[in-house]
Design a protein around this motif. Structure first.
Motif, PDB file in Angstrom:
ATOM      1  N   GLY A  44     -39.911 -68.065  25.618  1.00 23.66           N
ATOM      2  CA  GLY A  44     -39.105 -68.234  24.423  1.00 23.66           C
ATOM      3  C   GLY A  44     -37.642 -67.915  24.685  1.00 23.66           C
ATOM      4  N   VAL A  45     -36.794 -68.195  23.701  1.00 21.32           N
ATOM      5  CA  VAL A  45     -35.363 -67.905  23.791  1.00 21.32           C
ATOM      6  C   VAL A  45     -34.881 -67.323  22.467  1.00 21.32           C
ATOM      7  N   ASP A  46     -33.692 -66.719  22.496  1.00 20.31           N
ATOM      8  CA  ASP A  46     -33.006 -66.369  21.257  1.00 20.31           C
ATOM      9  C   ASP A  46     -31.598 -66.917  21.309  1.00 20.31           C
ATOM     10  N   THR A  47     -31.068 -67.297  20.152  1.00 21.38           N
ATOM     11  CA  THR A  47     -29.757 -67.928  20.089  1.00 21.38           C
ATOM     12  C   THR A  47     -28.913 -67.304  18.982  1.00 21.38           C
ATOM     13  N   SER A  48     -27.618 -67.542  19.086  1.00 21.01           N
ATOM     14  CA  SER A  48     -26.656 -67.078  18.081  1.00 21.01           C
ATOM     15  C   SER A  48     -25.511 -68.077  18.052  1.00 21.01           C
ATOM     16  N   SER A  49     -24.456 -67.758  17.324  1.00 19.51           N
ATOM     17  CA  SER A  49     -23.318 -68.672  17.243  1.00 19.51           C
ATOM     18  C   SER A  49     -22.671 -68.905  18.602  1.00 19.51           C
ATOM     19  N   HIS A  50     -22.831 -67.966  19.531  1.00 22.42           N
ATOM     20  CA  HIS A  50     -22.262 -68.125  20.869  1.00 22.42           C
ATOM     21  C   HIS A  50     -22.822 -69.355  21.578  1.00 22.42           C
TER      22      HIS A  50
ATOM     23  N   GLY B  32     -23.601 -72.222  20.072  1.00 19.96           N
ATOM     24  CA  GLY B  32     -23.192 -73.460  19.437  1.00 19.96           C
ATOM     25  C   GLY B  32     -24.384 -74.334  19.098  1.00 19.96           C
ATOM     26  N   ASN B  33     -24.192 -75.652  19.209  1.00 23.68           N
ATOM     27  CA  ASN B  33     -25.280 -76.586  18.980  1.00 23.68           C
ATOM     28  C   ASN B  33     -26.175 -76.621  20.219  1.00 23.68           C
ATOM     29  N   VAL B  34     -27.398 -76.198  20.053  1.00 21.58           N
ATOM     30  CA  VAL B  34     -28.317 -76.023  21.184  1.00 21.58           C
ATOM     31  C   VAL B  34     -29.044 -77.330  21.492  1.00 21.58           C
TER      32      VAL B  34
ATOM     33  N   GLU C 278     -25.839 -60.551  10.132  1.00 21.34           N
ATOM     34  CA  GLU C 278     -25.428 -59.247  10.665  1.00 21.34           C
ATOM     35  C   GLU C 278     -24.875 -58.440   9.498  1.00 21.34           C
ATOM     36  N   GLY C 279     -25.308 -57.163   9.411  1.00 19.19           N
ATOM     37  CA  GLY C 279     -24.842 -56.328   8.301  1.00 19.19           C
ATOM     38  C   GLY C 279     -25.116 -56.996   6.969  1.00 19.19           C
ATOM     39  N   THR C 280     -24.130 -56.920   6.077  1.00 14.92           N
ATOM     40  CA  THR C 280     -24.179 -57.689   4.828  1.00 14.92           C
ATOM     41  C   THR C 280     -22.891 -58.499   4.695  1.00 14.92           C
ATOM     42  N   TYR C 281     -22.339 -58.914   5.857  1.00 10.64           N
ATOM     43  CA  TYR C 281     -21.032 -59.565   5.865  1.00 10.64           C
ATOM     44  C   TYR C 281     -20.970 -60.818   6.730  1.00 10.64           C
ATOM     45  N   TYR C 282     -22.057 -61.173   7.404  1.00 15.58           N
ATOM     46  CA  TYR C 282     -21.957 -62.287   8.357  1.00 15.58           C
ATOM     47  C   TYR C 282     -23.213 -63.143   8.345  1.00 15.58           C
ATOM     48  N   THR C 283     -23.006 -64.466   8.363  1.00 13.81           N
ATOM     49  CA  THR C 283     -24.092 -65.413   8.592  1.00 13.81           C
ATOM     50  C   THR C 283     -23.694 -66.340   9.736  1.00 13.81           C
ATOM     51  N   ASN C 284     -24.659 -66.731  10.535  1.00 19.18           N
ATOM     52  CA  ASN C 284     -24.434 -67.580  11.699  1.00 19.18           C
ATOM     53  C   ASN C 284     -24.073 -69.004  11.249  1.00 19.18           C
TER      54      ASN C 284
ATOM     55  N   GLN D 111     -28.523 -75.748  12.501  1.00 23.47           N
ATOM     56  CA  GLN D 111     -28.797 -76.566  13.680  1.00 23.47           C
ATOM     57  C   GLN D 111     -29.798 -75.897  14.601  1.00 23.47           C
ATOM     58  N   GLN D 112     -29.664 -74.591  14.751  1.00 24.87           N
ATOM     59  CA  GLN D 112     -30.523 -73.878  15.691  1.00 24.87           C
ATOM     60  C   GLN D 112     -31.925 -73.648  15.118  1.00 24.87           C
ATOM     61  N   TYR D 113     -31.997 -73.237  13.868  1.00 27.09           N
ATOM     62  CA  TYR D 113     -33.282 -72.923  13.244  1.00 27.09           C
ATOM     63  C   TYR D 113     -34.098 -74.190  13.003  1.00 27.09           C
ATOM     64  N   ASN D 114     -33.475 -75.197  12.421  1.00 25.58           N
ATOM     65  CA  ASN D 114     -34.177 -76.448  12.151  1.00 25.58           C
ATOM     66  C   ASN D 114     -34.383 -77.269  13.421  1.00 25.58           C
ATOM     67  N   GLY D 115     -33.405 -77.201  14.316  1.00 26.59           N
ATOM     68  CA  GLY D 115     -33.516 -77.972  15.555  1.00 26.59           C
ATOM     69  C   GLY D 115     -34.673 -77.520  16.429  1.00 26.59           C
ATOM     70  N   SER D 116     -34.876 -76.205  16.518  1.00 28.17           N
ATOM     71  CA  SER D 116     -35.997 -75.698  17.310  1.00 28.17           C
ATOM     72  C   SER D 116     -37.326 -76.127  16.688  1.00 28.17           C
TER      73      SER D 116
END
Length: 277
Positions: A74-80, A82-84, A103-109, A114-119
């Motif tokens: 498996g893999v894990d991804t984040s905004s770093h 981009g489009n996987v 992350e926290g209550t201040y950030y969404t990827n 693209q990453q969640y639905n694409g996988s």
């Protein structure tokens, strides 16, 4: 000495150089040559970013309790990331993925969809993870934010329970300024609220050395929350207290296409069982 029309004396080269140096000192004083200047921007934290820095890469003393003969990549991804290129990963043998949602209550990827639905669309079993910042808001509040921004769960056979990424603080004190008891309480608040919202026990992602330092090696979660252990080596090593086996093991941050690769501790049908709850 000539005088400007404003009445101020013209500055010579030595005085000008002194002003330049003073300005430079002010800039360095405000950012520092290290420390604050090296602190990443809020929201940029990624799963495992402190593992190599704090634990290193290579052999460490440890055991290999309950490592299954068959494991699933498996893999894990984040905004770093981009489009996987999910079809490429699928072809290479990757069968599951976790995507940073919040992350926290201040950030969404911004790449979450693209990453969640694409996988999912290429056939993977996928889930989402939350990077914890226990120094900003409470555990329950962060669990709510996570669930409300991509961290939910559905019994569709393809969605893994959400993961709590709890590790070294990239923005300051390693333990987020909390005592061992305070950290355990914060984690309890998060996982309890997550279960109340979704009906599932969250996966806990951590490293054994951080867990020991910041929770006092608490054994409070081993009987309820699946363990995703981070260790960049040829074996997962000694596990945190309370867990007799790991569910997932992040073993490298330098894999092909997407850096962070992990192994699910079992065959594909067991991965499906985790998704189904």
């Amino acid at each position: 000495m000539p005088v400007h029309r404003s009445g101020t004396a013209r500055r010579g080269p030595i005085a000008a150089a002194g002003i330049l140096l003073s300005s430079l000192a002010l800039v360095l004083g405000s950012t520092g040559t290290s420390g604050a200047a090296d602190t990443p921007a809020r929201g940029s934290a990624t799963m495992g970013m402190g593992v190599a820095k704090h634990d290193g890469v290579g052999p460490l003393p440890g055991d290999t309790r309950d490592v299954q003969a068959v494991q699933t990549e498996g893999v894990d991804t984040s905004s770093h990331n981009g489009n996987v290129a999910w079809p490429t990963l699928w072809t290479s043998g990757v069968k599951w993925a976790y995507v940073k949602a919040t992350e926290g209550t201040y950030y969404t990827n911004p790449y979450f969809a693209q990453q969640y639905n694409g996988s999912y669309n290429v056939g993977m079993i996928r889930g989402s993870y939350h990077f914890a910042t226990p120094d900003t808001t409470g555990g329950a509040a962060q669990a709510d934010y996570f669930v409300d921004h991509g961290g939910g769960w559905s019994r569709d056979g393809r969605t893994l329970p959400g993961a709590l990424d709890i590790e070294w603080n990239p923005y300051g004190d390693a333990c987020y300024g909390k005592s061992e008891a305070g950290m355990v309480s914060w984690i309890h608040d998060f996982v309890n609220r997550y279960k109340a919202r979704t009906g599932r026990d969250a996966v806990i992602y951590t490293a054994a050395s951080w867990w020991s330092e910041c929770t006092g090696n608490s054994a409070a979660f081993g009987s309820t929350n699946p363990l995703w252990i981070a260790r960049y080596n040829t074996e997962p090593g000694t596990l945190p207290a309370g867990w007799d086996y790991y569910t997932m093991w992040q073993y490298t941050s330098s894999g092909p296409t997407v850096g962070d690769h992990s192994k699910f501790n079992g065959a594909y049908d067991r991965l499906q069982a985790l998704a189904n709850g």
